[in-house]
Each structure stands twice: as structure tokens, then as C-alpha cells.
Design a protein around this motif. Sequence first.
Motif, PDB file in Angstrom:
ATOM      1  N   CYS A  18     -56.259  39.131   7.059  1.00 32.91           N
ATOM      2  CA  CYS A  18     -55.214  38.308   6.434  1.00 32.91           C
ATOM      3  C   CYS A  18     -55.471  36.865   6.844  1.00 32.91           C
ATOM      4  CB  CYS A  18     -53.852  38.825   6.917  1.00 32.91           C
ATOM      5  SG  CYS A  18     -52.428  37.869   6.401  1.00 32.91           S
ATOM      6  N   GLY A  19     -56.602  36.350   6.394  1.00 40.92           N
ATOM      7  CA  GLY A  19     -57.099  35.098   6.960  1.00 40.92           C
ATOM      8  C   GLY A  19     -56.322  33.860   6.592  1.00 40.92           C
ATOM      9  N   TYR A  20     -55.668  33.864   5.445  1.00 47.54           N
ATOM     10  CA  TYR A  20     -54.966  32.651   5.011  1.00 47.54           C
ATOM     11  C   TYR A  20     -53.481  32.657   5.366  1.00 47.54           C
ATOM     12  CZ  TYR A  20     -59.045  31.036   2.481  1.00 47.54           C
ATOM     13  OH  TYR A  20     -60.287  30.584   2.177  1.00 47.54           O
ATOM     14  N   GLN A  21     -52.949  33.791   5.715  1.00 48.61           N
ATOM     15  CA  GLN A  21     -51.513  33.861   6.006  1.00 48.61           C
ATOM     16  C   GLN A  21     -51.284  34.559   7.340  1.00 48.61           C
ATOM     17  OE1 GLN A  21     -51.115  35.301   1.982  1.00 48.61           O
ATOM     18  NE2 GLN A  21     -49.358  33.929   1.688  1.00 48.61           N
ATOM     19  N   SER A  22     -52.064  34.116   8.296  1.00 44.80           N
ATOM     20  CA  SER A  22     -51.947  34.709   9.619  1.00 44.80           C
ATOM     21  C   SER A  22     -51.920  33.606  10.670  1.00 44.80           C
ATOM     22  CB  SER A  22     -53.117  35.654   9.876  1.00 44.80           C
ATOM     23  OG  SER A  22     -54.323  34.936   9.889  1.00 44.80           O
ATOM     24  N   MET A  23     -51.635  34.018  11.868  1.00 44.17           N
ATOM     25  CA  MET A  23     -51.641  33.051  12.972  1.00 44.17           C
ATOM     26  C   MET A  23     -52.173  33.715  14.225  1.00 44.17           C
ATOM     27  SD  MET A  23     -47.577  32.782  13.478  1.00 44.17           S
ATOM     28  CE  MET A  23     -46.566  34.233  13.393  1.00 44.17           C
ATOM     29  N   ASN A  24     -52.753  32.895  15.068  1.00 44.04           N
ATOM     30  CA  ASN A  24     -53.169  33.330  16.400  1.00 44.04           C
ATOM     31  C   ASN A  24     -52.109  32.855  17.383  1.00 44.04           C
ATOM     32  OD1 ASN A  24     -55.615  34.451  15.554  1.00 44.04           O
ATOM     33  ND2 ASN A  24     -56.683  32.488  15.717  1.00 44.04           N
ATOM     34  N   VAL A  25     -51.756  33.741  18.292  1.00 46.07           N
ATOM     35  CA  VAL A  25     -50.736  33.398  19.291  1.00 46.07           C
ATOM     36  C   VAL A  25     -51.362  33.525  20.677  1.00 46.07           C
ATOM     37  CG1 VAL A  25     -48.508  34.069  20.283  1.00 46.07           C
ATOM     38  CG2 VAL A  25     -48.842  34.141  17.800  1.00 46.07           C
ATOM     39  N   PHE A  26     -51.267  32.479  21.459  1.00 46.80           N
ATOM     40  CA  PHE A  26     -51.858  32.461  22.802  1.00 46.80           C
ATOM     41  C   PHE A  26     -50.761  32.194  23.823  1.00 46.80           C
ATOM     42  CE2 PHE A  26     -55.079  31.246  19.747  1.00 46.80           C
ATOM     43  CZ  PHE A  26     -56.097  32.132  20.048  1.00 46.80           C
ATOM     44  N   VAL A  27     -50.631  33.122  24.741  1.00 44.49           N
ATOM     45  CA  VAL A  27     -49.551  33.014  25.730  1.00 44.49           C
ATOM     46  C   VAL A  27     -50.156  32.781  27.108  1.00 44.49           C
ATOM     47  CG1 VAL A  27     -47.484  34.130  26.658  1.00 44.49           C
ATOM     48  CG2 VAL A  27     -48.290  34.727  24.335  1.00 44.49           C
ATOM     49  N   PRO A  28     -49.906  31.629  27.706  1.00 47.26           N
ATOM     50  CA  PRO A  28     -50.432  31.398  29.060  1.00 47.26           C
ATOM     51  C   PRO A  28     -49.659  32.235  30.068  1.00 47.26           C
ATOM     52  CG  PRO A  28     -49.024  29.578  28.416  1.00 47.26           C
ATOM     53  CD  PRO A  28     -49.100  30.505  27.223  1.00 47.26           C
ATOM     54  N   GLU A  29     -50.295  32.535  31.186  1.00 41.50           N
ATOM     55  CA  GLU A  29     -49.683  33.502  32.127  1.00 41.50           C
ATOM     56  C   GLU A  29     -48.295  33.074  32.570  1.00 41.50           C
ATOM     57  OE1 GLU A  29     -53.300  32.357  34.916  1.00 41.50           O
ATOM     58  OE2 GLU A  29     -51.917  33.650  35.974  1.00 41.50           O
ATOM     59  N   SER A  30     -48.035  31.789  32.679  1.00 42.05           N
ATOM     60  CA  SER A  30     -46.697  31.363  33.125  1.00 42.05           C
ATOM     61  C   SER A  30     -45.621  31.707  32.102  1.00 42.05           C
ATOM     62  CB  SER A  30     -46.688  29.858  33.403  1.00 42.05           C
ATOM     63  OG  SER A  30     -47.047  29.159  32.226  1.00 42.05           O
ATOM     64  N   ALA A  31     -46.037  32.042  30.871  1.00 38.50           N
ATOM     65  CA  ALA A  31     -45.042  32.363  29.834  1.00 38.50           C
ATOM     66  C   ALA A  31     -45.007  33.849  29.485  1.00 38.50           C
ATOM     67  CB  ALA A  31     -45.329  31.540  28.574  1.00 38.50           C
ATOM     68  N   PHE A  32     -45.802  34.671  30.215  1.00 38.33           N
ATOM     69  CA  PHE A  32     -45.843  36.105  29.870  1.00 38.33           C
ATOM     70  C   PHE A  32     -44.433  36.690  29.766  1.00 38.33           C
ATOM     71  CE2 PHE A  32     -50.341  37.163  31.772  1.00 38.33           C
ATOM     72  CZ  PHE A  32     -50.927  36.450  30.740  1.00 38.33           C
ATOM     73  N   ASP A  33     -43.581  36.315  30.698  1.00 37.21           N
ATOM     74  CA  ASP A  33     -42.227  36.894  30.715  1.00 37.21           C
ATOM     75  C   ASP A  33     -41.161  35.837  30.471  1.00 37.21           C
ATOM     76  OD1 ASP A  33     -43.138  39.548  31.396  1.00 37.21           O
ATOM     77  OD2 ASP A  33     -43.625  38.692  33.370  1.00 37.21           O
ATOM     78  N   ALA A  75     -50.806  22.131  26.115  1.00 37.61           N
ATOM     79  CA  ALA A  75     -49.735  23.080  25.765  1.00 37.61           C
ATOM     80  C   ALA A  75     -49.801  24.314  26.662  1.00 37.61           C
ATOM     81  CB  ALA A  75     -49.835  23.471  24.285  1.00 37.61           C
ATOM     82  N   LEU A  76     -51.016  24.813  26.881  1.00 34.24           N
ATOM     83  CA  LEU A  76     -51.158  25.996  27.745  1.00 34.24           C
ATOM     84  C   LEU A  76     -50.753  25.655  29.175  1.00 34.24           C
ATOM     85  CD1 LEU A  76     -54.551  27.404  26.371  1.00 34.24           C
ATOM     86  CD2 LEU A  76     -52.242  28.319  25.928  1.00 34.24           C
ATOM     87  N   LYS A  77     -51.169  24.489  29.626  1.00 31.20           N
ATOM     88  CA  LYS A  77     -50.838  24.077  30.996  1.00 31.20           C
ATOM     89  C   LYS A  77     -49.333  23.924  31.176  1.00 31.20           C
ATOM     90  CE  LYS A  77     -51.930  20.654  34.531  1.00 31.20           C
ATOM     91  NZ  LYS A  77     -52.882  19.604  34.923  1.00 31.20           N
ATOM     92  N   ALA A  78     -48.677  23.429  30.137  1.00 29.99           N
ATOM     93  CA  ALA A  78     -47.228  23.228  30.219  1.00 29.99           C
ATOM     94  C   ALA A  78     -46.457  24.549  30.143  1.00 29.99           C
ATOM     95  CB  ALA A  78     -46.774  22.289  29.102  1.00 29.99           C
ATOM     96  N   GLY A  79     -47.183  25.641  29.883  1.00 34.41           N
ATOM     97  CA  GLY A  79     -46.517  26.939  29.798  1.00 34.41           C
ATOM     98  C   GLY A  79     -45.916  27.218  28.434  1.00 34.41           C
ATOM     99  N   TYR A  80     -46.414  26.529  27.421  1.00 32.59           N
ATOM    100  CA  TYR A  80     -45.925  26.770  26.059  1.00 32.59           C
ATOM    101  C   TYR A  80     -46.742  27.880  25.417  1.00 32.59           C
ATOM    102  CZ  TYR A  80     -44.044  21.988  26.647  1.00 32.59           C
ATOM    103  OH  TYR A  80     -43.410  20.865  27.107  1.00 32.59           O
ATOM    104  N   VAL A  81     -46.114  28.613  24.536  1.00 28.83           N
ATOM    105  CA  VAL A  81     -46.843  29.573  23.709  1.00 28.83           C
ATOM    106  C   VAL A  81     -47.535  28.760  22.622  1.00 28.83           C
ATOM    107  CG1 VAL A  81     -46.610  31.527  22.121  1.00 28.83           C
ATOM    108  CG2 VAL A  81     -45.196  31.409  24.207  1.00 28.83           C
ATOM    109  N   PHE A  82     -48.845  28.902  22.515  1.00 32.13           N
ATOM    110  CA  PHE A  82     -49.606  28.121  21.532  1.00 32.13           C
ATOM    111  C   PHE A  82     -49.884  29.002  20.314  1.00 32.13           C
ATOM    112  CE2 PHE A  82     -53.796  26.788  19.803  1.00 32.13           C
ATOM    113  CZ  PHE A  82     -53.392  25.568  19.280  1.00 32.13           C
ATOM    114  N   VAL A  83     -49.403  28.541  19.160  1.00 30.85           N
ATOM    115  CA  VAL A  83     -49.553  29.300  17.910  1.00 30.85           C
ATOM    116  C   VAL A  83     -50.390  28.460  16.947  1.00 30.85           C
ATOM    117  CG1 VAL A  83     -48.303  30.349  15.982  1.00 30.85           C
ATOM    118  CG2 VAL A  83     -47.308  30.391  18.267  1.00 30.85           C
ATOM    119  N   ASP A  84     -51.443  29.037  16.414  1.00 34.77           N
ATOM    120  CA  ASP A  84     -52.339  28.318  15.502  1.00 34.77           C
ATOM    121  C   ASP A  84     -52.233  28.985  14.128  1.00 34.77           C
ATOM    122  OD1 ASP A  84     -54.098  26.306  14.940  1.00 34.77           O
ATOM    123  OD2 ASP A  84     -55.841  27.266  15.847  1.00 34.77           O
ATOM    124  N   VAL A  85     -51.760  28.223  13.146  1.00 36.97           N
ATOM    125  CA  VAL A  85     -51.304  28.827  11.887  1.00 36.97           C
ATOM    126  C   VAL A  85     -52.246  28.492  10.721  1.00 36.97           C
ATOM    127  CG1 VAL A  85     -49.330  28.977  10.304  1.00 36.97           C
ATOM    128  CG2 VAL A  85     -48.942  28.532  12.732  1.00 36.97           C
TER     129      VAL A  85
END
Length: 540
Positions: free
Chosen positions: A81-96, A136-146
Amino acid sequence: VTPSLAVAAQGRTAPHGHVVDPQDAALAFDAGAYTTLTVTVDGQPVKVRAYKELCYVATPVAAAAQQSGIFGSTTIDNTRCGYQSMNVFVPESAFDDQRAPVYFAVNNGGWMASYIKASVNDGASYNSATSNVGAALKAGYVFVDVANRSRGLVGADGSSPGKAPAAAVDAKAAVRYLRLNDAVMPGSAERIVVNGTSGGGALSSILGAAGNSAEYDSYLAAIGAAGIDSKGHSTLRDDVFAVAAYCPITDLGNADTAYEWLYNVLGTRDATGSNATPEDAAEIAAGFPAYEKSLKLRDPDGSRLTADSMLDTIEKEVVRSAEAYMRADPANTVPALGATFDITSGGPGGSTTKSYVNDWIDVDNAADKVLSVDMAKYLTFVATQARLKTTPAFDAVGVHGNTTSGTETNLFGPYTQKYMNYTEWSWNHNDVAGDGSGLDDTGLTWDRYTAEKSTTLDDQIHLIDPMDFIGTNADTAPNWYVRNGTRDRDTSFIVSINLDRALEADKQVENVDYRLAWNQPHAGNYDVPEAMAWIAEVVE
Ligand code: DHB
């Protein structure tokens, strides 16, 4: 209710007893479906959970196997689903961390469809002072690439399913996916910060401006977006918390007029290479004063922003930009009048460095003060360091026999039609017979066509224009950070100034940080520490 349906019901605004849609169940997030990466930010290892290619619609577009865009050719696998998908990256500080902000990066470069990218990879190394992803990762944000549909996309049936407002509809669908799954995804869908540059700055702006507008519901229903019930009504919100937009290529219906006005009012346009004449440019520019007046905007001092005051307003913004730059660091200096300086211009073909002589701005670097700006020379400088777009800048196809221009004309019209003019002048001057666009093919002038035939075309222009939603009862994001480089020539400075002034006047908007970015070209994310500090402040 199964657990996934219970999850799907989170964040809804619908009354009790509402039946959850099957598509919402299909869009349930699987919290366990990640791979673990290790990246390095500022020399420190950071573990990241990667959720790849999350399809944010129930019925993704069927794309042709081969796509070509400004960034080269892509082979499409329609089982993904290459055109209508997103990658979500969660840094460890945001796991929970259910409260972590979500840094939502849209792409849409060139206003083109964007295909899902690798984004963050195992072993990648970032400097948080220069990389928004690393920061963004360092700040503990969930990084979403759309990823999103947009112009240039070729459907499996040969049609053009990326026409406006597809990009905006897809971005909204991605937000809805995050709201649908908020309880099981790390981070908070109530704290989405949208980031994008150029075509992406435009997409960020319309996403931020048009929150929860019912005008998108039928488009959202058509792609199987989350939170549209069987009657086609919205049961989820798609407003966002903040927008960080760079050089938004927006207000496309008026961008040509503003561009020709700005670069002709002082006679600074170099028309080399344009297939339009100076008379054409003058005709296009002539519509600007009435358009600007119709916006009823005001400058920060309370005075009306009109065509008559626009050059003064731009000059003041340039002064503010240079002074902010000088103040930010004692090492930041503006070249003296007559001094030579180098400018590096990037681009898909690589970067080139050229020398210029400063003939337009006089400053006192010790006092961080601008002494004078020569607007004609400034606009000439902007127009020479990166050549201006030809006339018309955004709606050139079909005009004077032109069938190949890369302008946004292929963002409009029905799926079955390659392009359609979307401005009055270009419509009335289309002389390519058989393209289905313009007075020549339809027998109708722009006025008559838009009055009698074109609800779709009107909608397409409207549904990607933040100016149409700011100040209305759409739920416009309360926080905005907008930057436009002082030597960006991809659209006129007027577009971002108008966006800022409209936001400032909107009572829903609490925080607008707008500035021309000193000596920046058409680019984004060049000010990562400053932008990230702004985000940290608004999400506090
Ligand atoms: C972009 C640049 C443009 O000049 C334009 O018209 C649309 C998009 C971009 O860089 O994304």
C-alpha cells in the motif's frame, strides 16, 4: 465487542450506540508488529520500534506498475500500500508514553504523489542540530512518515487518481488512522505536529486549516478512511495540534496572479524562456489587487494589507528576517553593500555555488540593524539567483500550445483527463485543441464554465486551499510555525504572508510563529533547533 473494535471506538465523537464500521476494524493497529532498530543520535544509541507501511485506508488505490516522477522511476507492488501508508518510528523513551507528541511528516514534494520511503533505517546516524528526524527521535516524539496520492500518479487503469484533493484526503485519512488507534499506539493523536516542505508545506497547511470539515467526508468514504460510517458521516476527528510548514506552495488558484504581480510591479521579471509575453504577465497580474483586497487581511500594526501596501509589507518582513538572523548569533553577519558573497543552490541535479554582489540590503551588523532595502534590486536578486518560473508559473499547460510544462495543471480535472486549467487566464488562453480544457475545447469562458459546469473543479481548488478554511468553522490547528526563505522563488512571498495574516486573525489560532528565513532558498527543515524548540514549547 471484540477487543479490536473496542479499540476502534476510541476517540469518537459519535453518540452512544453507534455501530463501528468494518473498515475501522480492518484499520486496527497491531502493537506487536514491529521490528527493532538501533540508530545513533548525537553519538548516542537509540532503540526504535519500526512499524512499516501501515496502510491507513481500507481501499488503497490500484496504481500502474511503473510510475515516474520528479525523483525518478518507481516500480509499484500493488500487494503493498505504497501511496496510502505510513511508517511509524517509536523511540525507546516513547514505548510506553501515551502522551508523546506525534511528529507527522508529510512528503508530497513537487505537489506530486509520494511513495512510501525507507525513512529510518537500522544503523542510521543523526545529528539533532541538523536532522529533524534525529531531533524528533531524541525529543521522544513518535516519528510518522506519510505517503500520499497526488499529481503524477498513474492508476492501474491508466487514469490519474491523484488529482486534488487526493493529497489532502489522504493526509486526513492518516490522521484518522492515528485517532482510531490512539489507545493502542504509543504517543497521542491529540498532539500531532505536522511537518512538510513546499508541496508538503502546502499539504501541512491544508491539513492544519481544514480540520473536521464535512466537505471531505465523501472523499474520505471513497477511500475507506477510518471514522466514516455507513451513511457517509464522520465519526472521528481529523484536526491536528500544530503545523510546521516550510515554503508552502499553496493558494494555487491565486498563486499565478500573485507571482506575476510581484515580479512585474517593479519591472524585475526576466521573461527569458517563457512562452508568454509581457502583456500576458500584465493581464495575469492585473487580478491581484482585487484578490488581495478580497482577503480583508491586516498587517501586525492593524493596517489593511492590500496591493498598495504589499511591497512595504514584504520589505518589513525582509528587515525582520535579516535582523532576527543577525541577533541570533554574533557570528551571523549580512554582507556589506558592494561585498561579494557566495550562494549555493540545491536541486535534484546537485548543488552549484555562484558569487553575487550585494546591491540591495544595507545593514549595521554590530547593531543587528537593517539600514535600507532596495526592493527592486532585492526582487531582481531573487529572480536571478534562481531563475523565476516562466509565465504562468503554476497553470501553464495548454497555454500557447504548451503541453509539457511541469506546472500544477495536472493536479486538476477528472481522473480521466491528464490536465485541466484551473485559473481564469490560463483557461481562457488554452489553445491546445482536444485537451478537454479551456474555452477552446468547452466553448465556455472561465466564468461560464465555473458557474455552470465545474463543481468538481471548484471543489478541487477549494479543498486544497488553507485560505478558504482559516477563519471558518473548520477546526484549524491552534499552533503554526511557518517559514519561507528570503530567496525562495518557487512562489511569491505573498502566499506565505497572506497565510500568516489569515492565521493571526483566526480566533482559534493561539500561536503563529511566522518569518521569512534569512537567505534560505526553496527548502525546509534548515532551522531544526529553532523549530524543535518551538514544538517543545507548544506541546508542553
Ligand atoms: C514544489 C516546488 C514547486 O515549485 C511547486 O510548484 C510545487 C512543489 C516542491 O518543491 O515541492
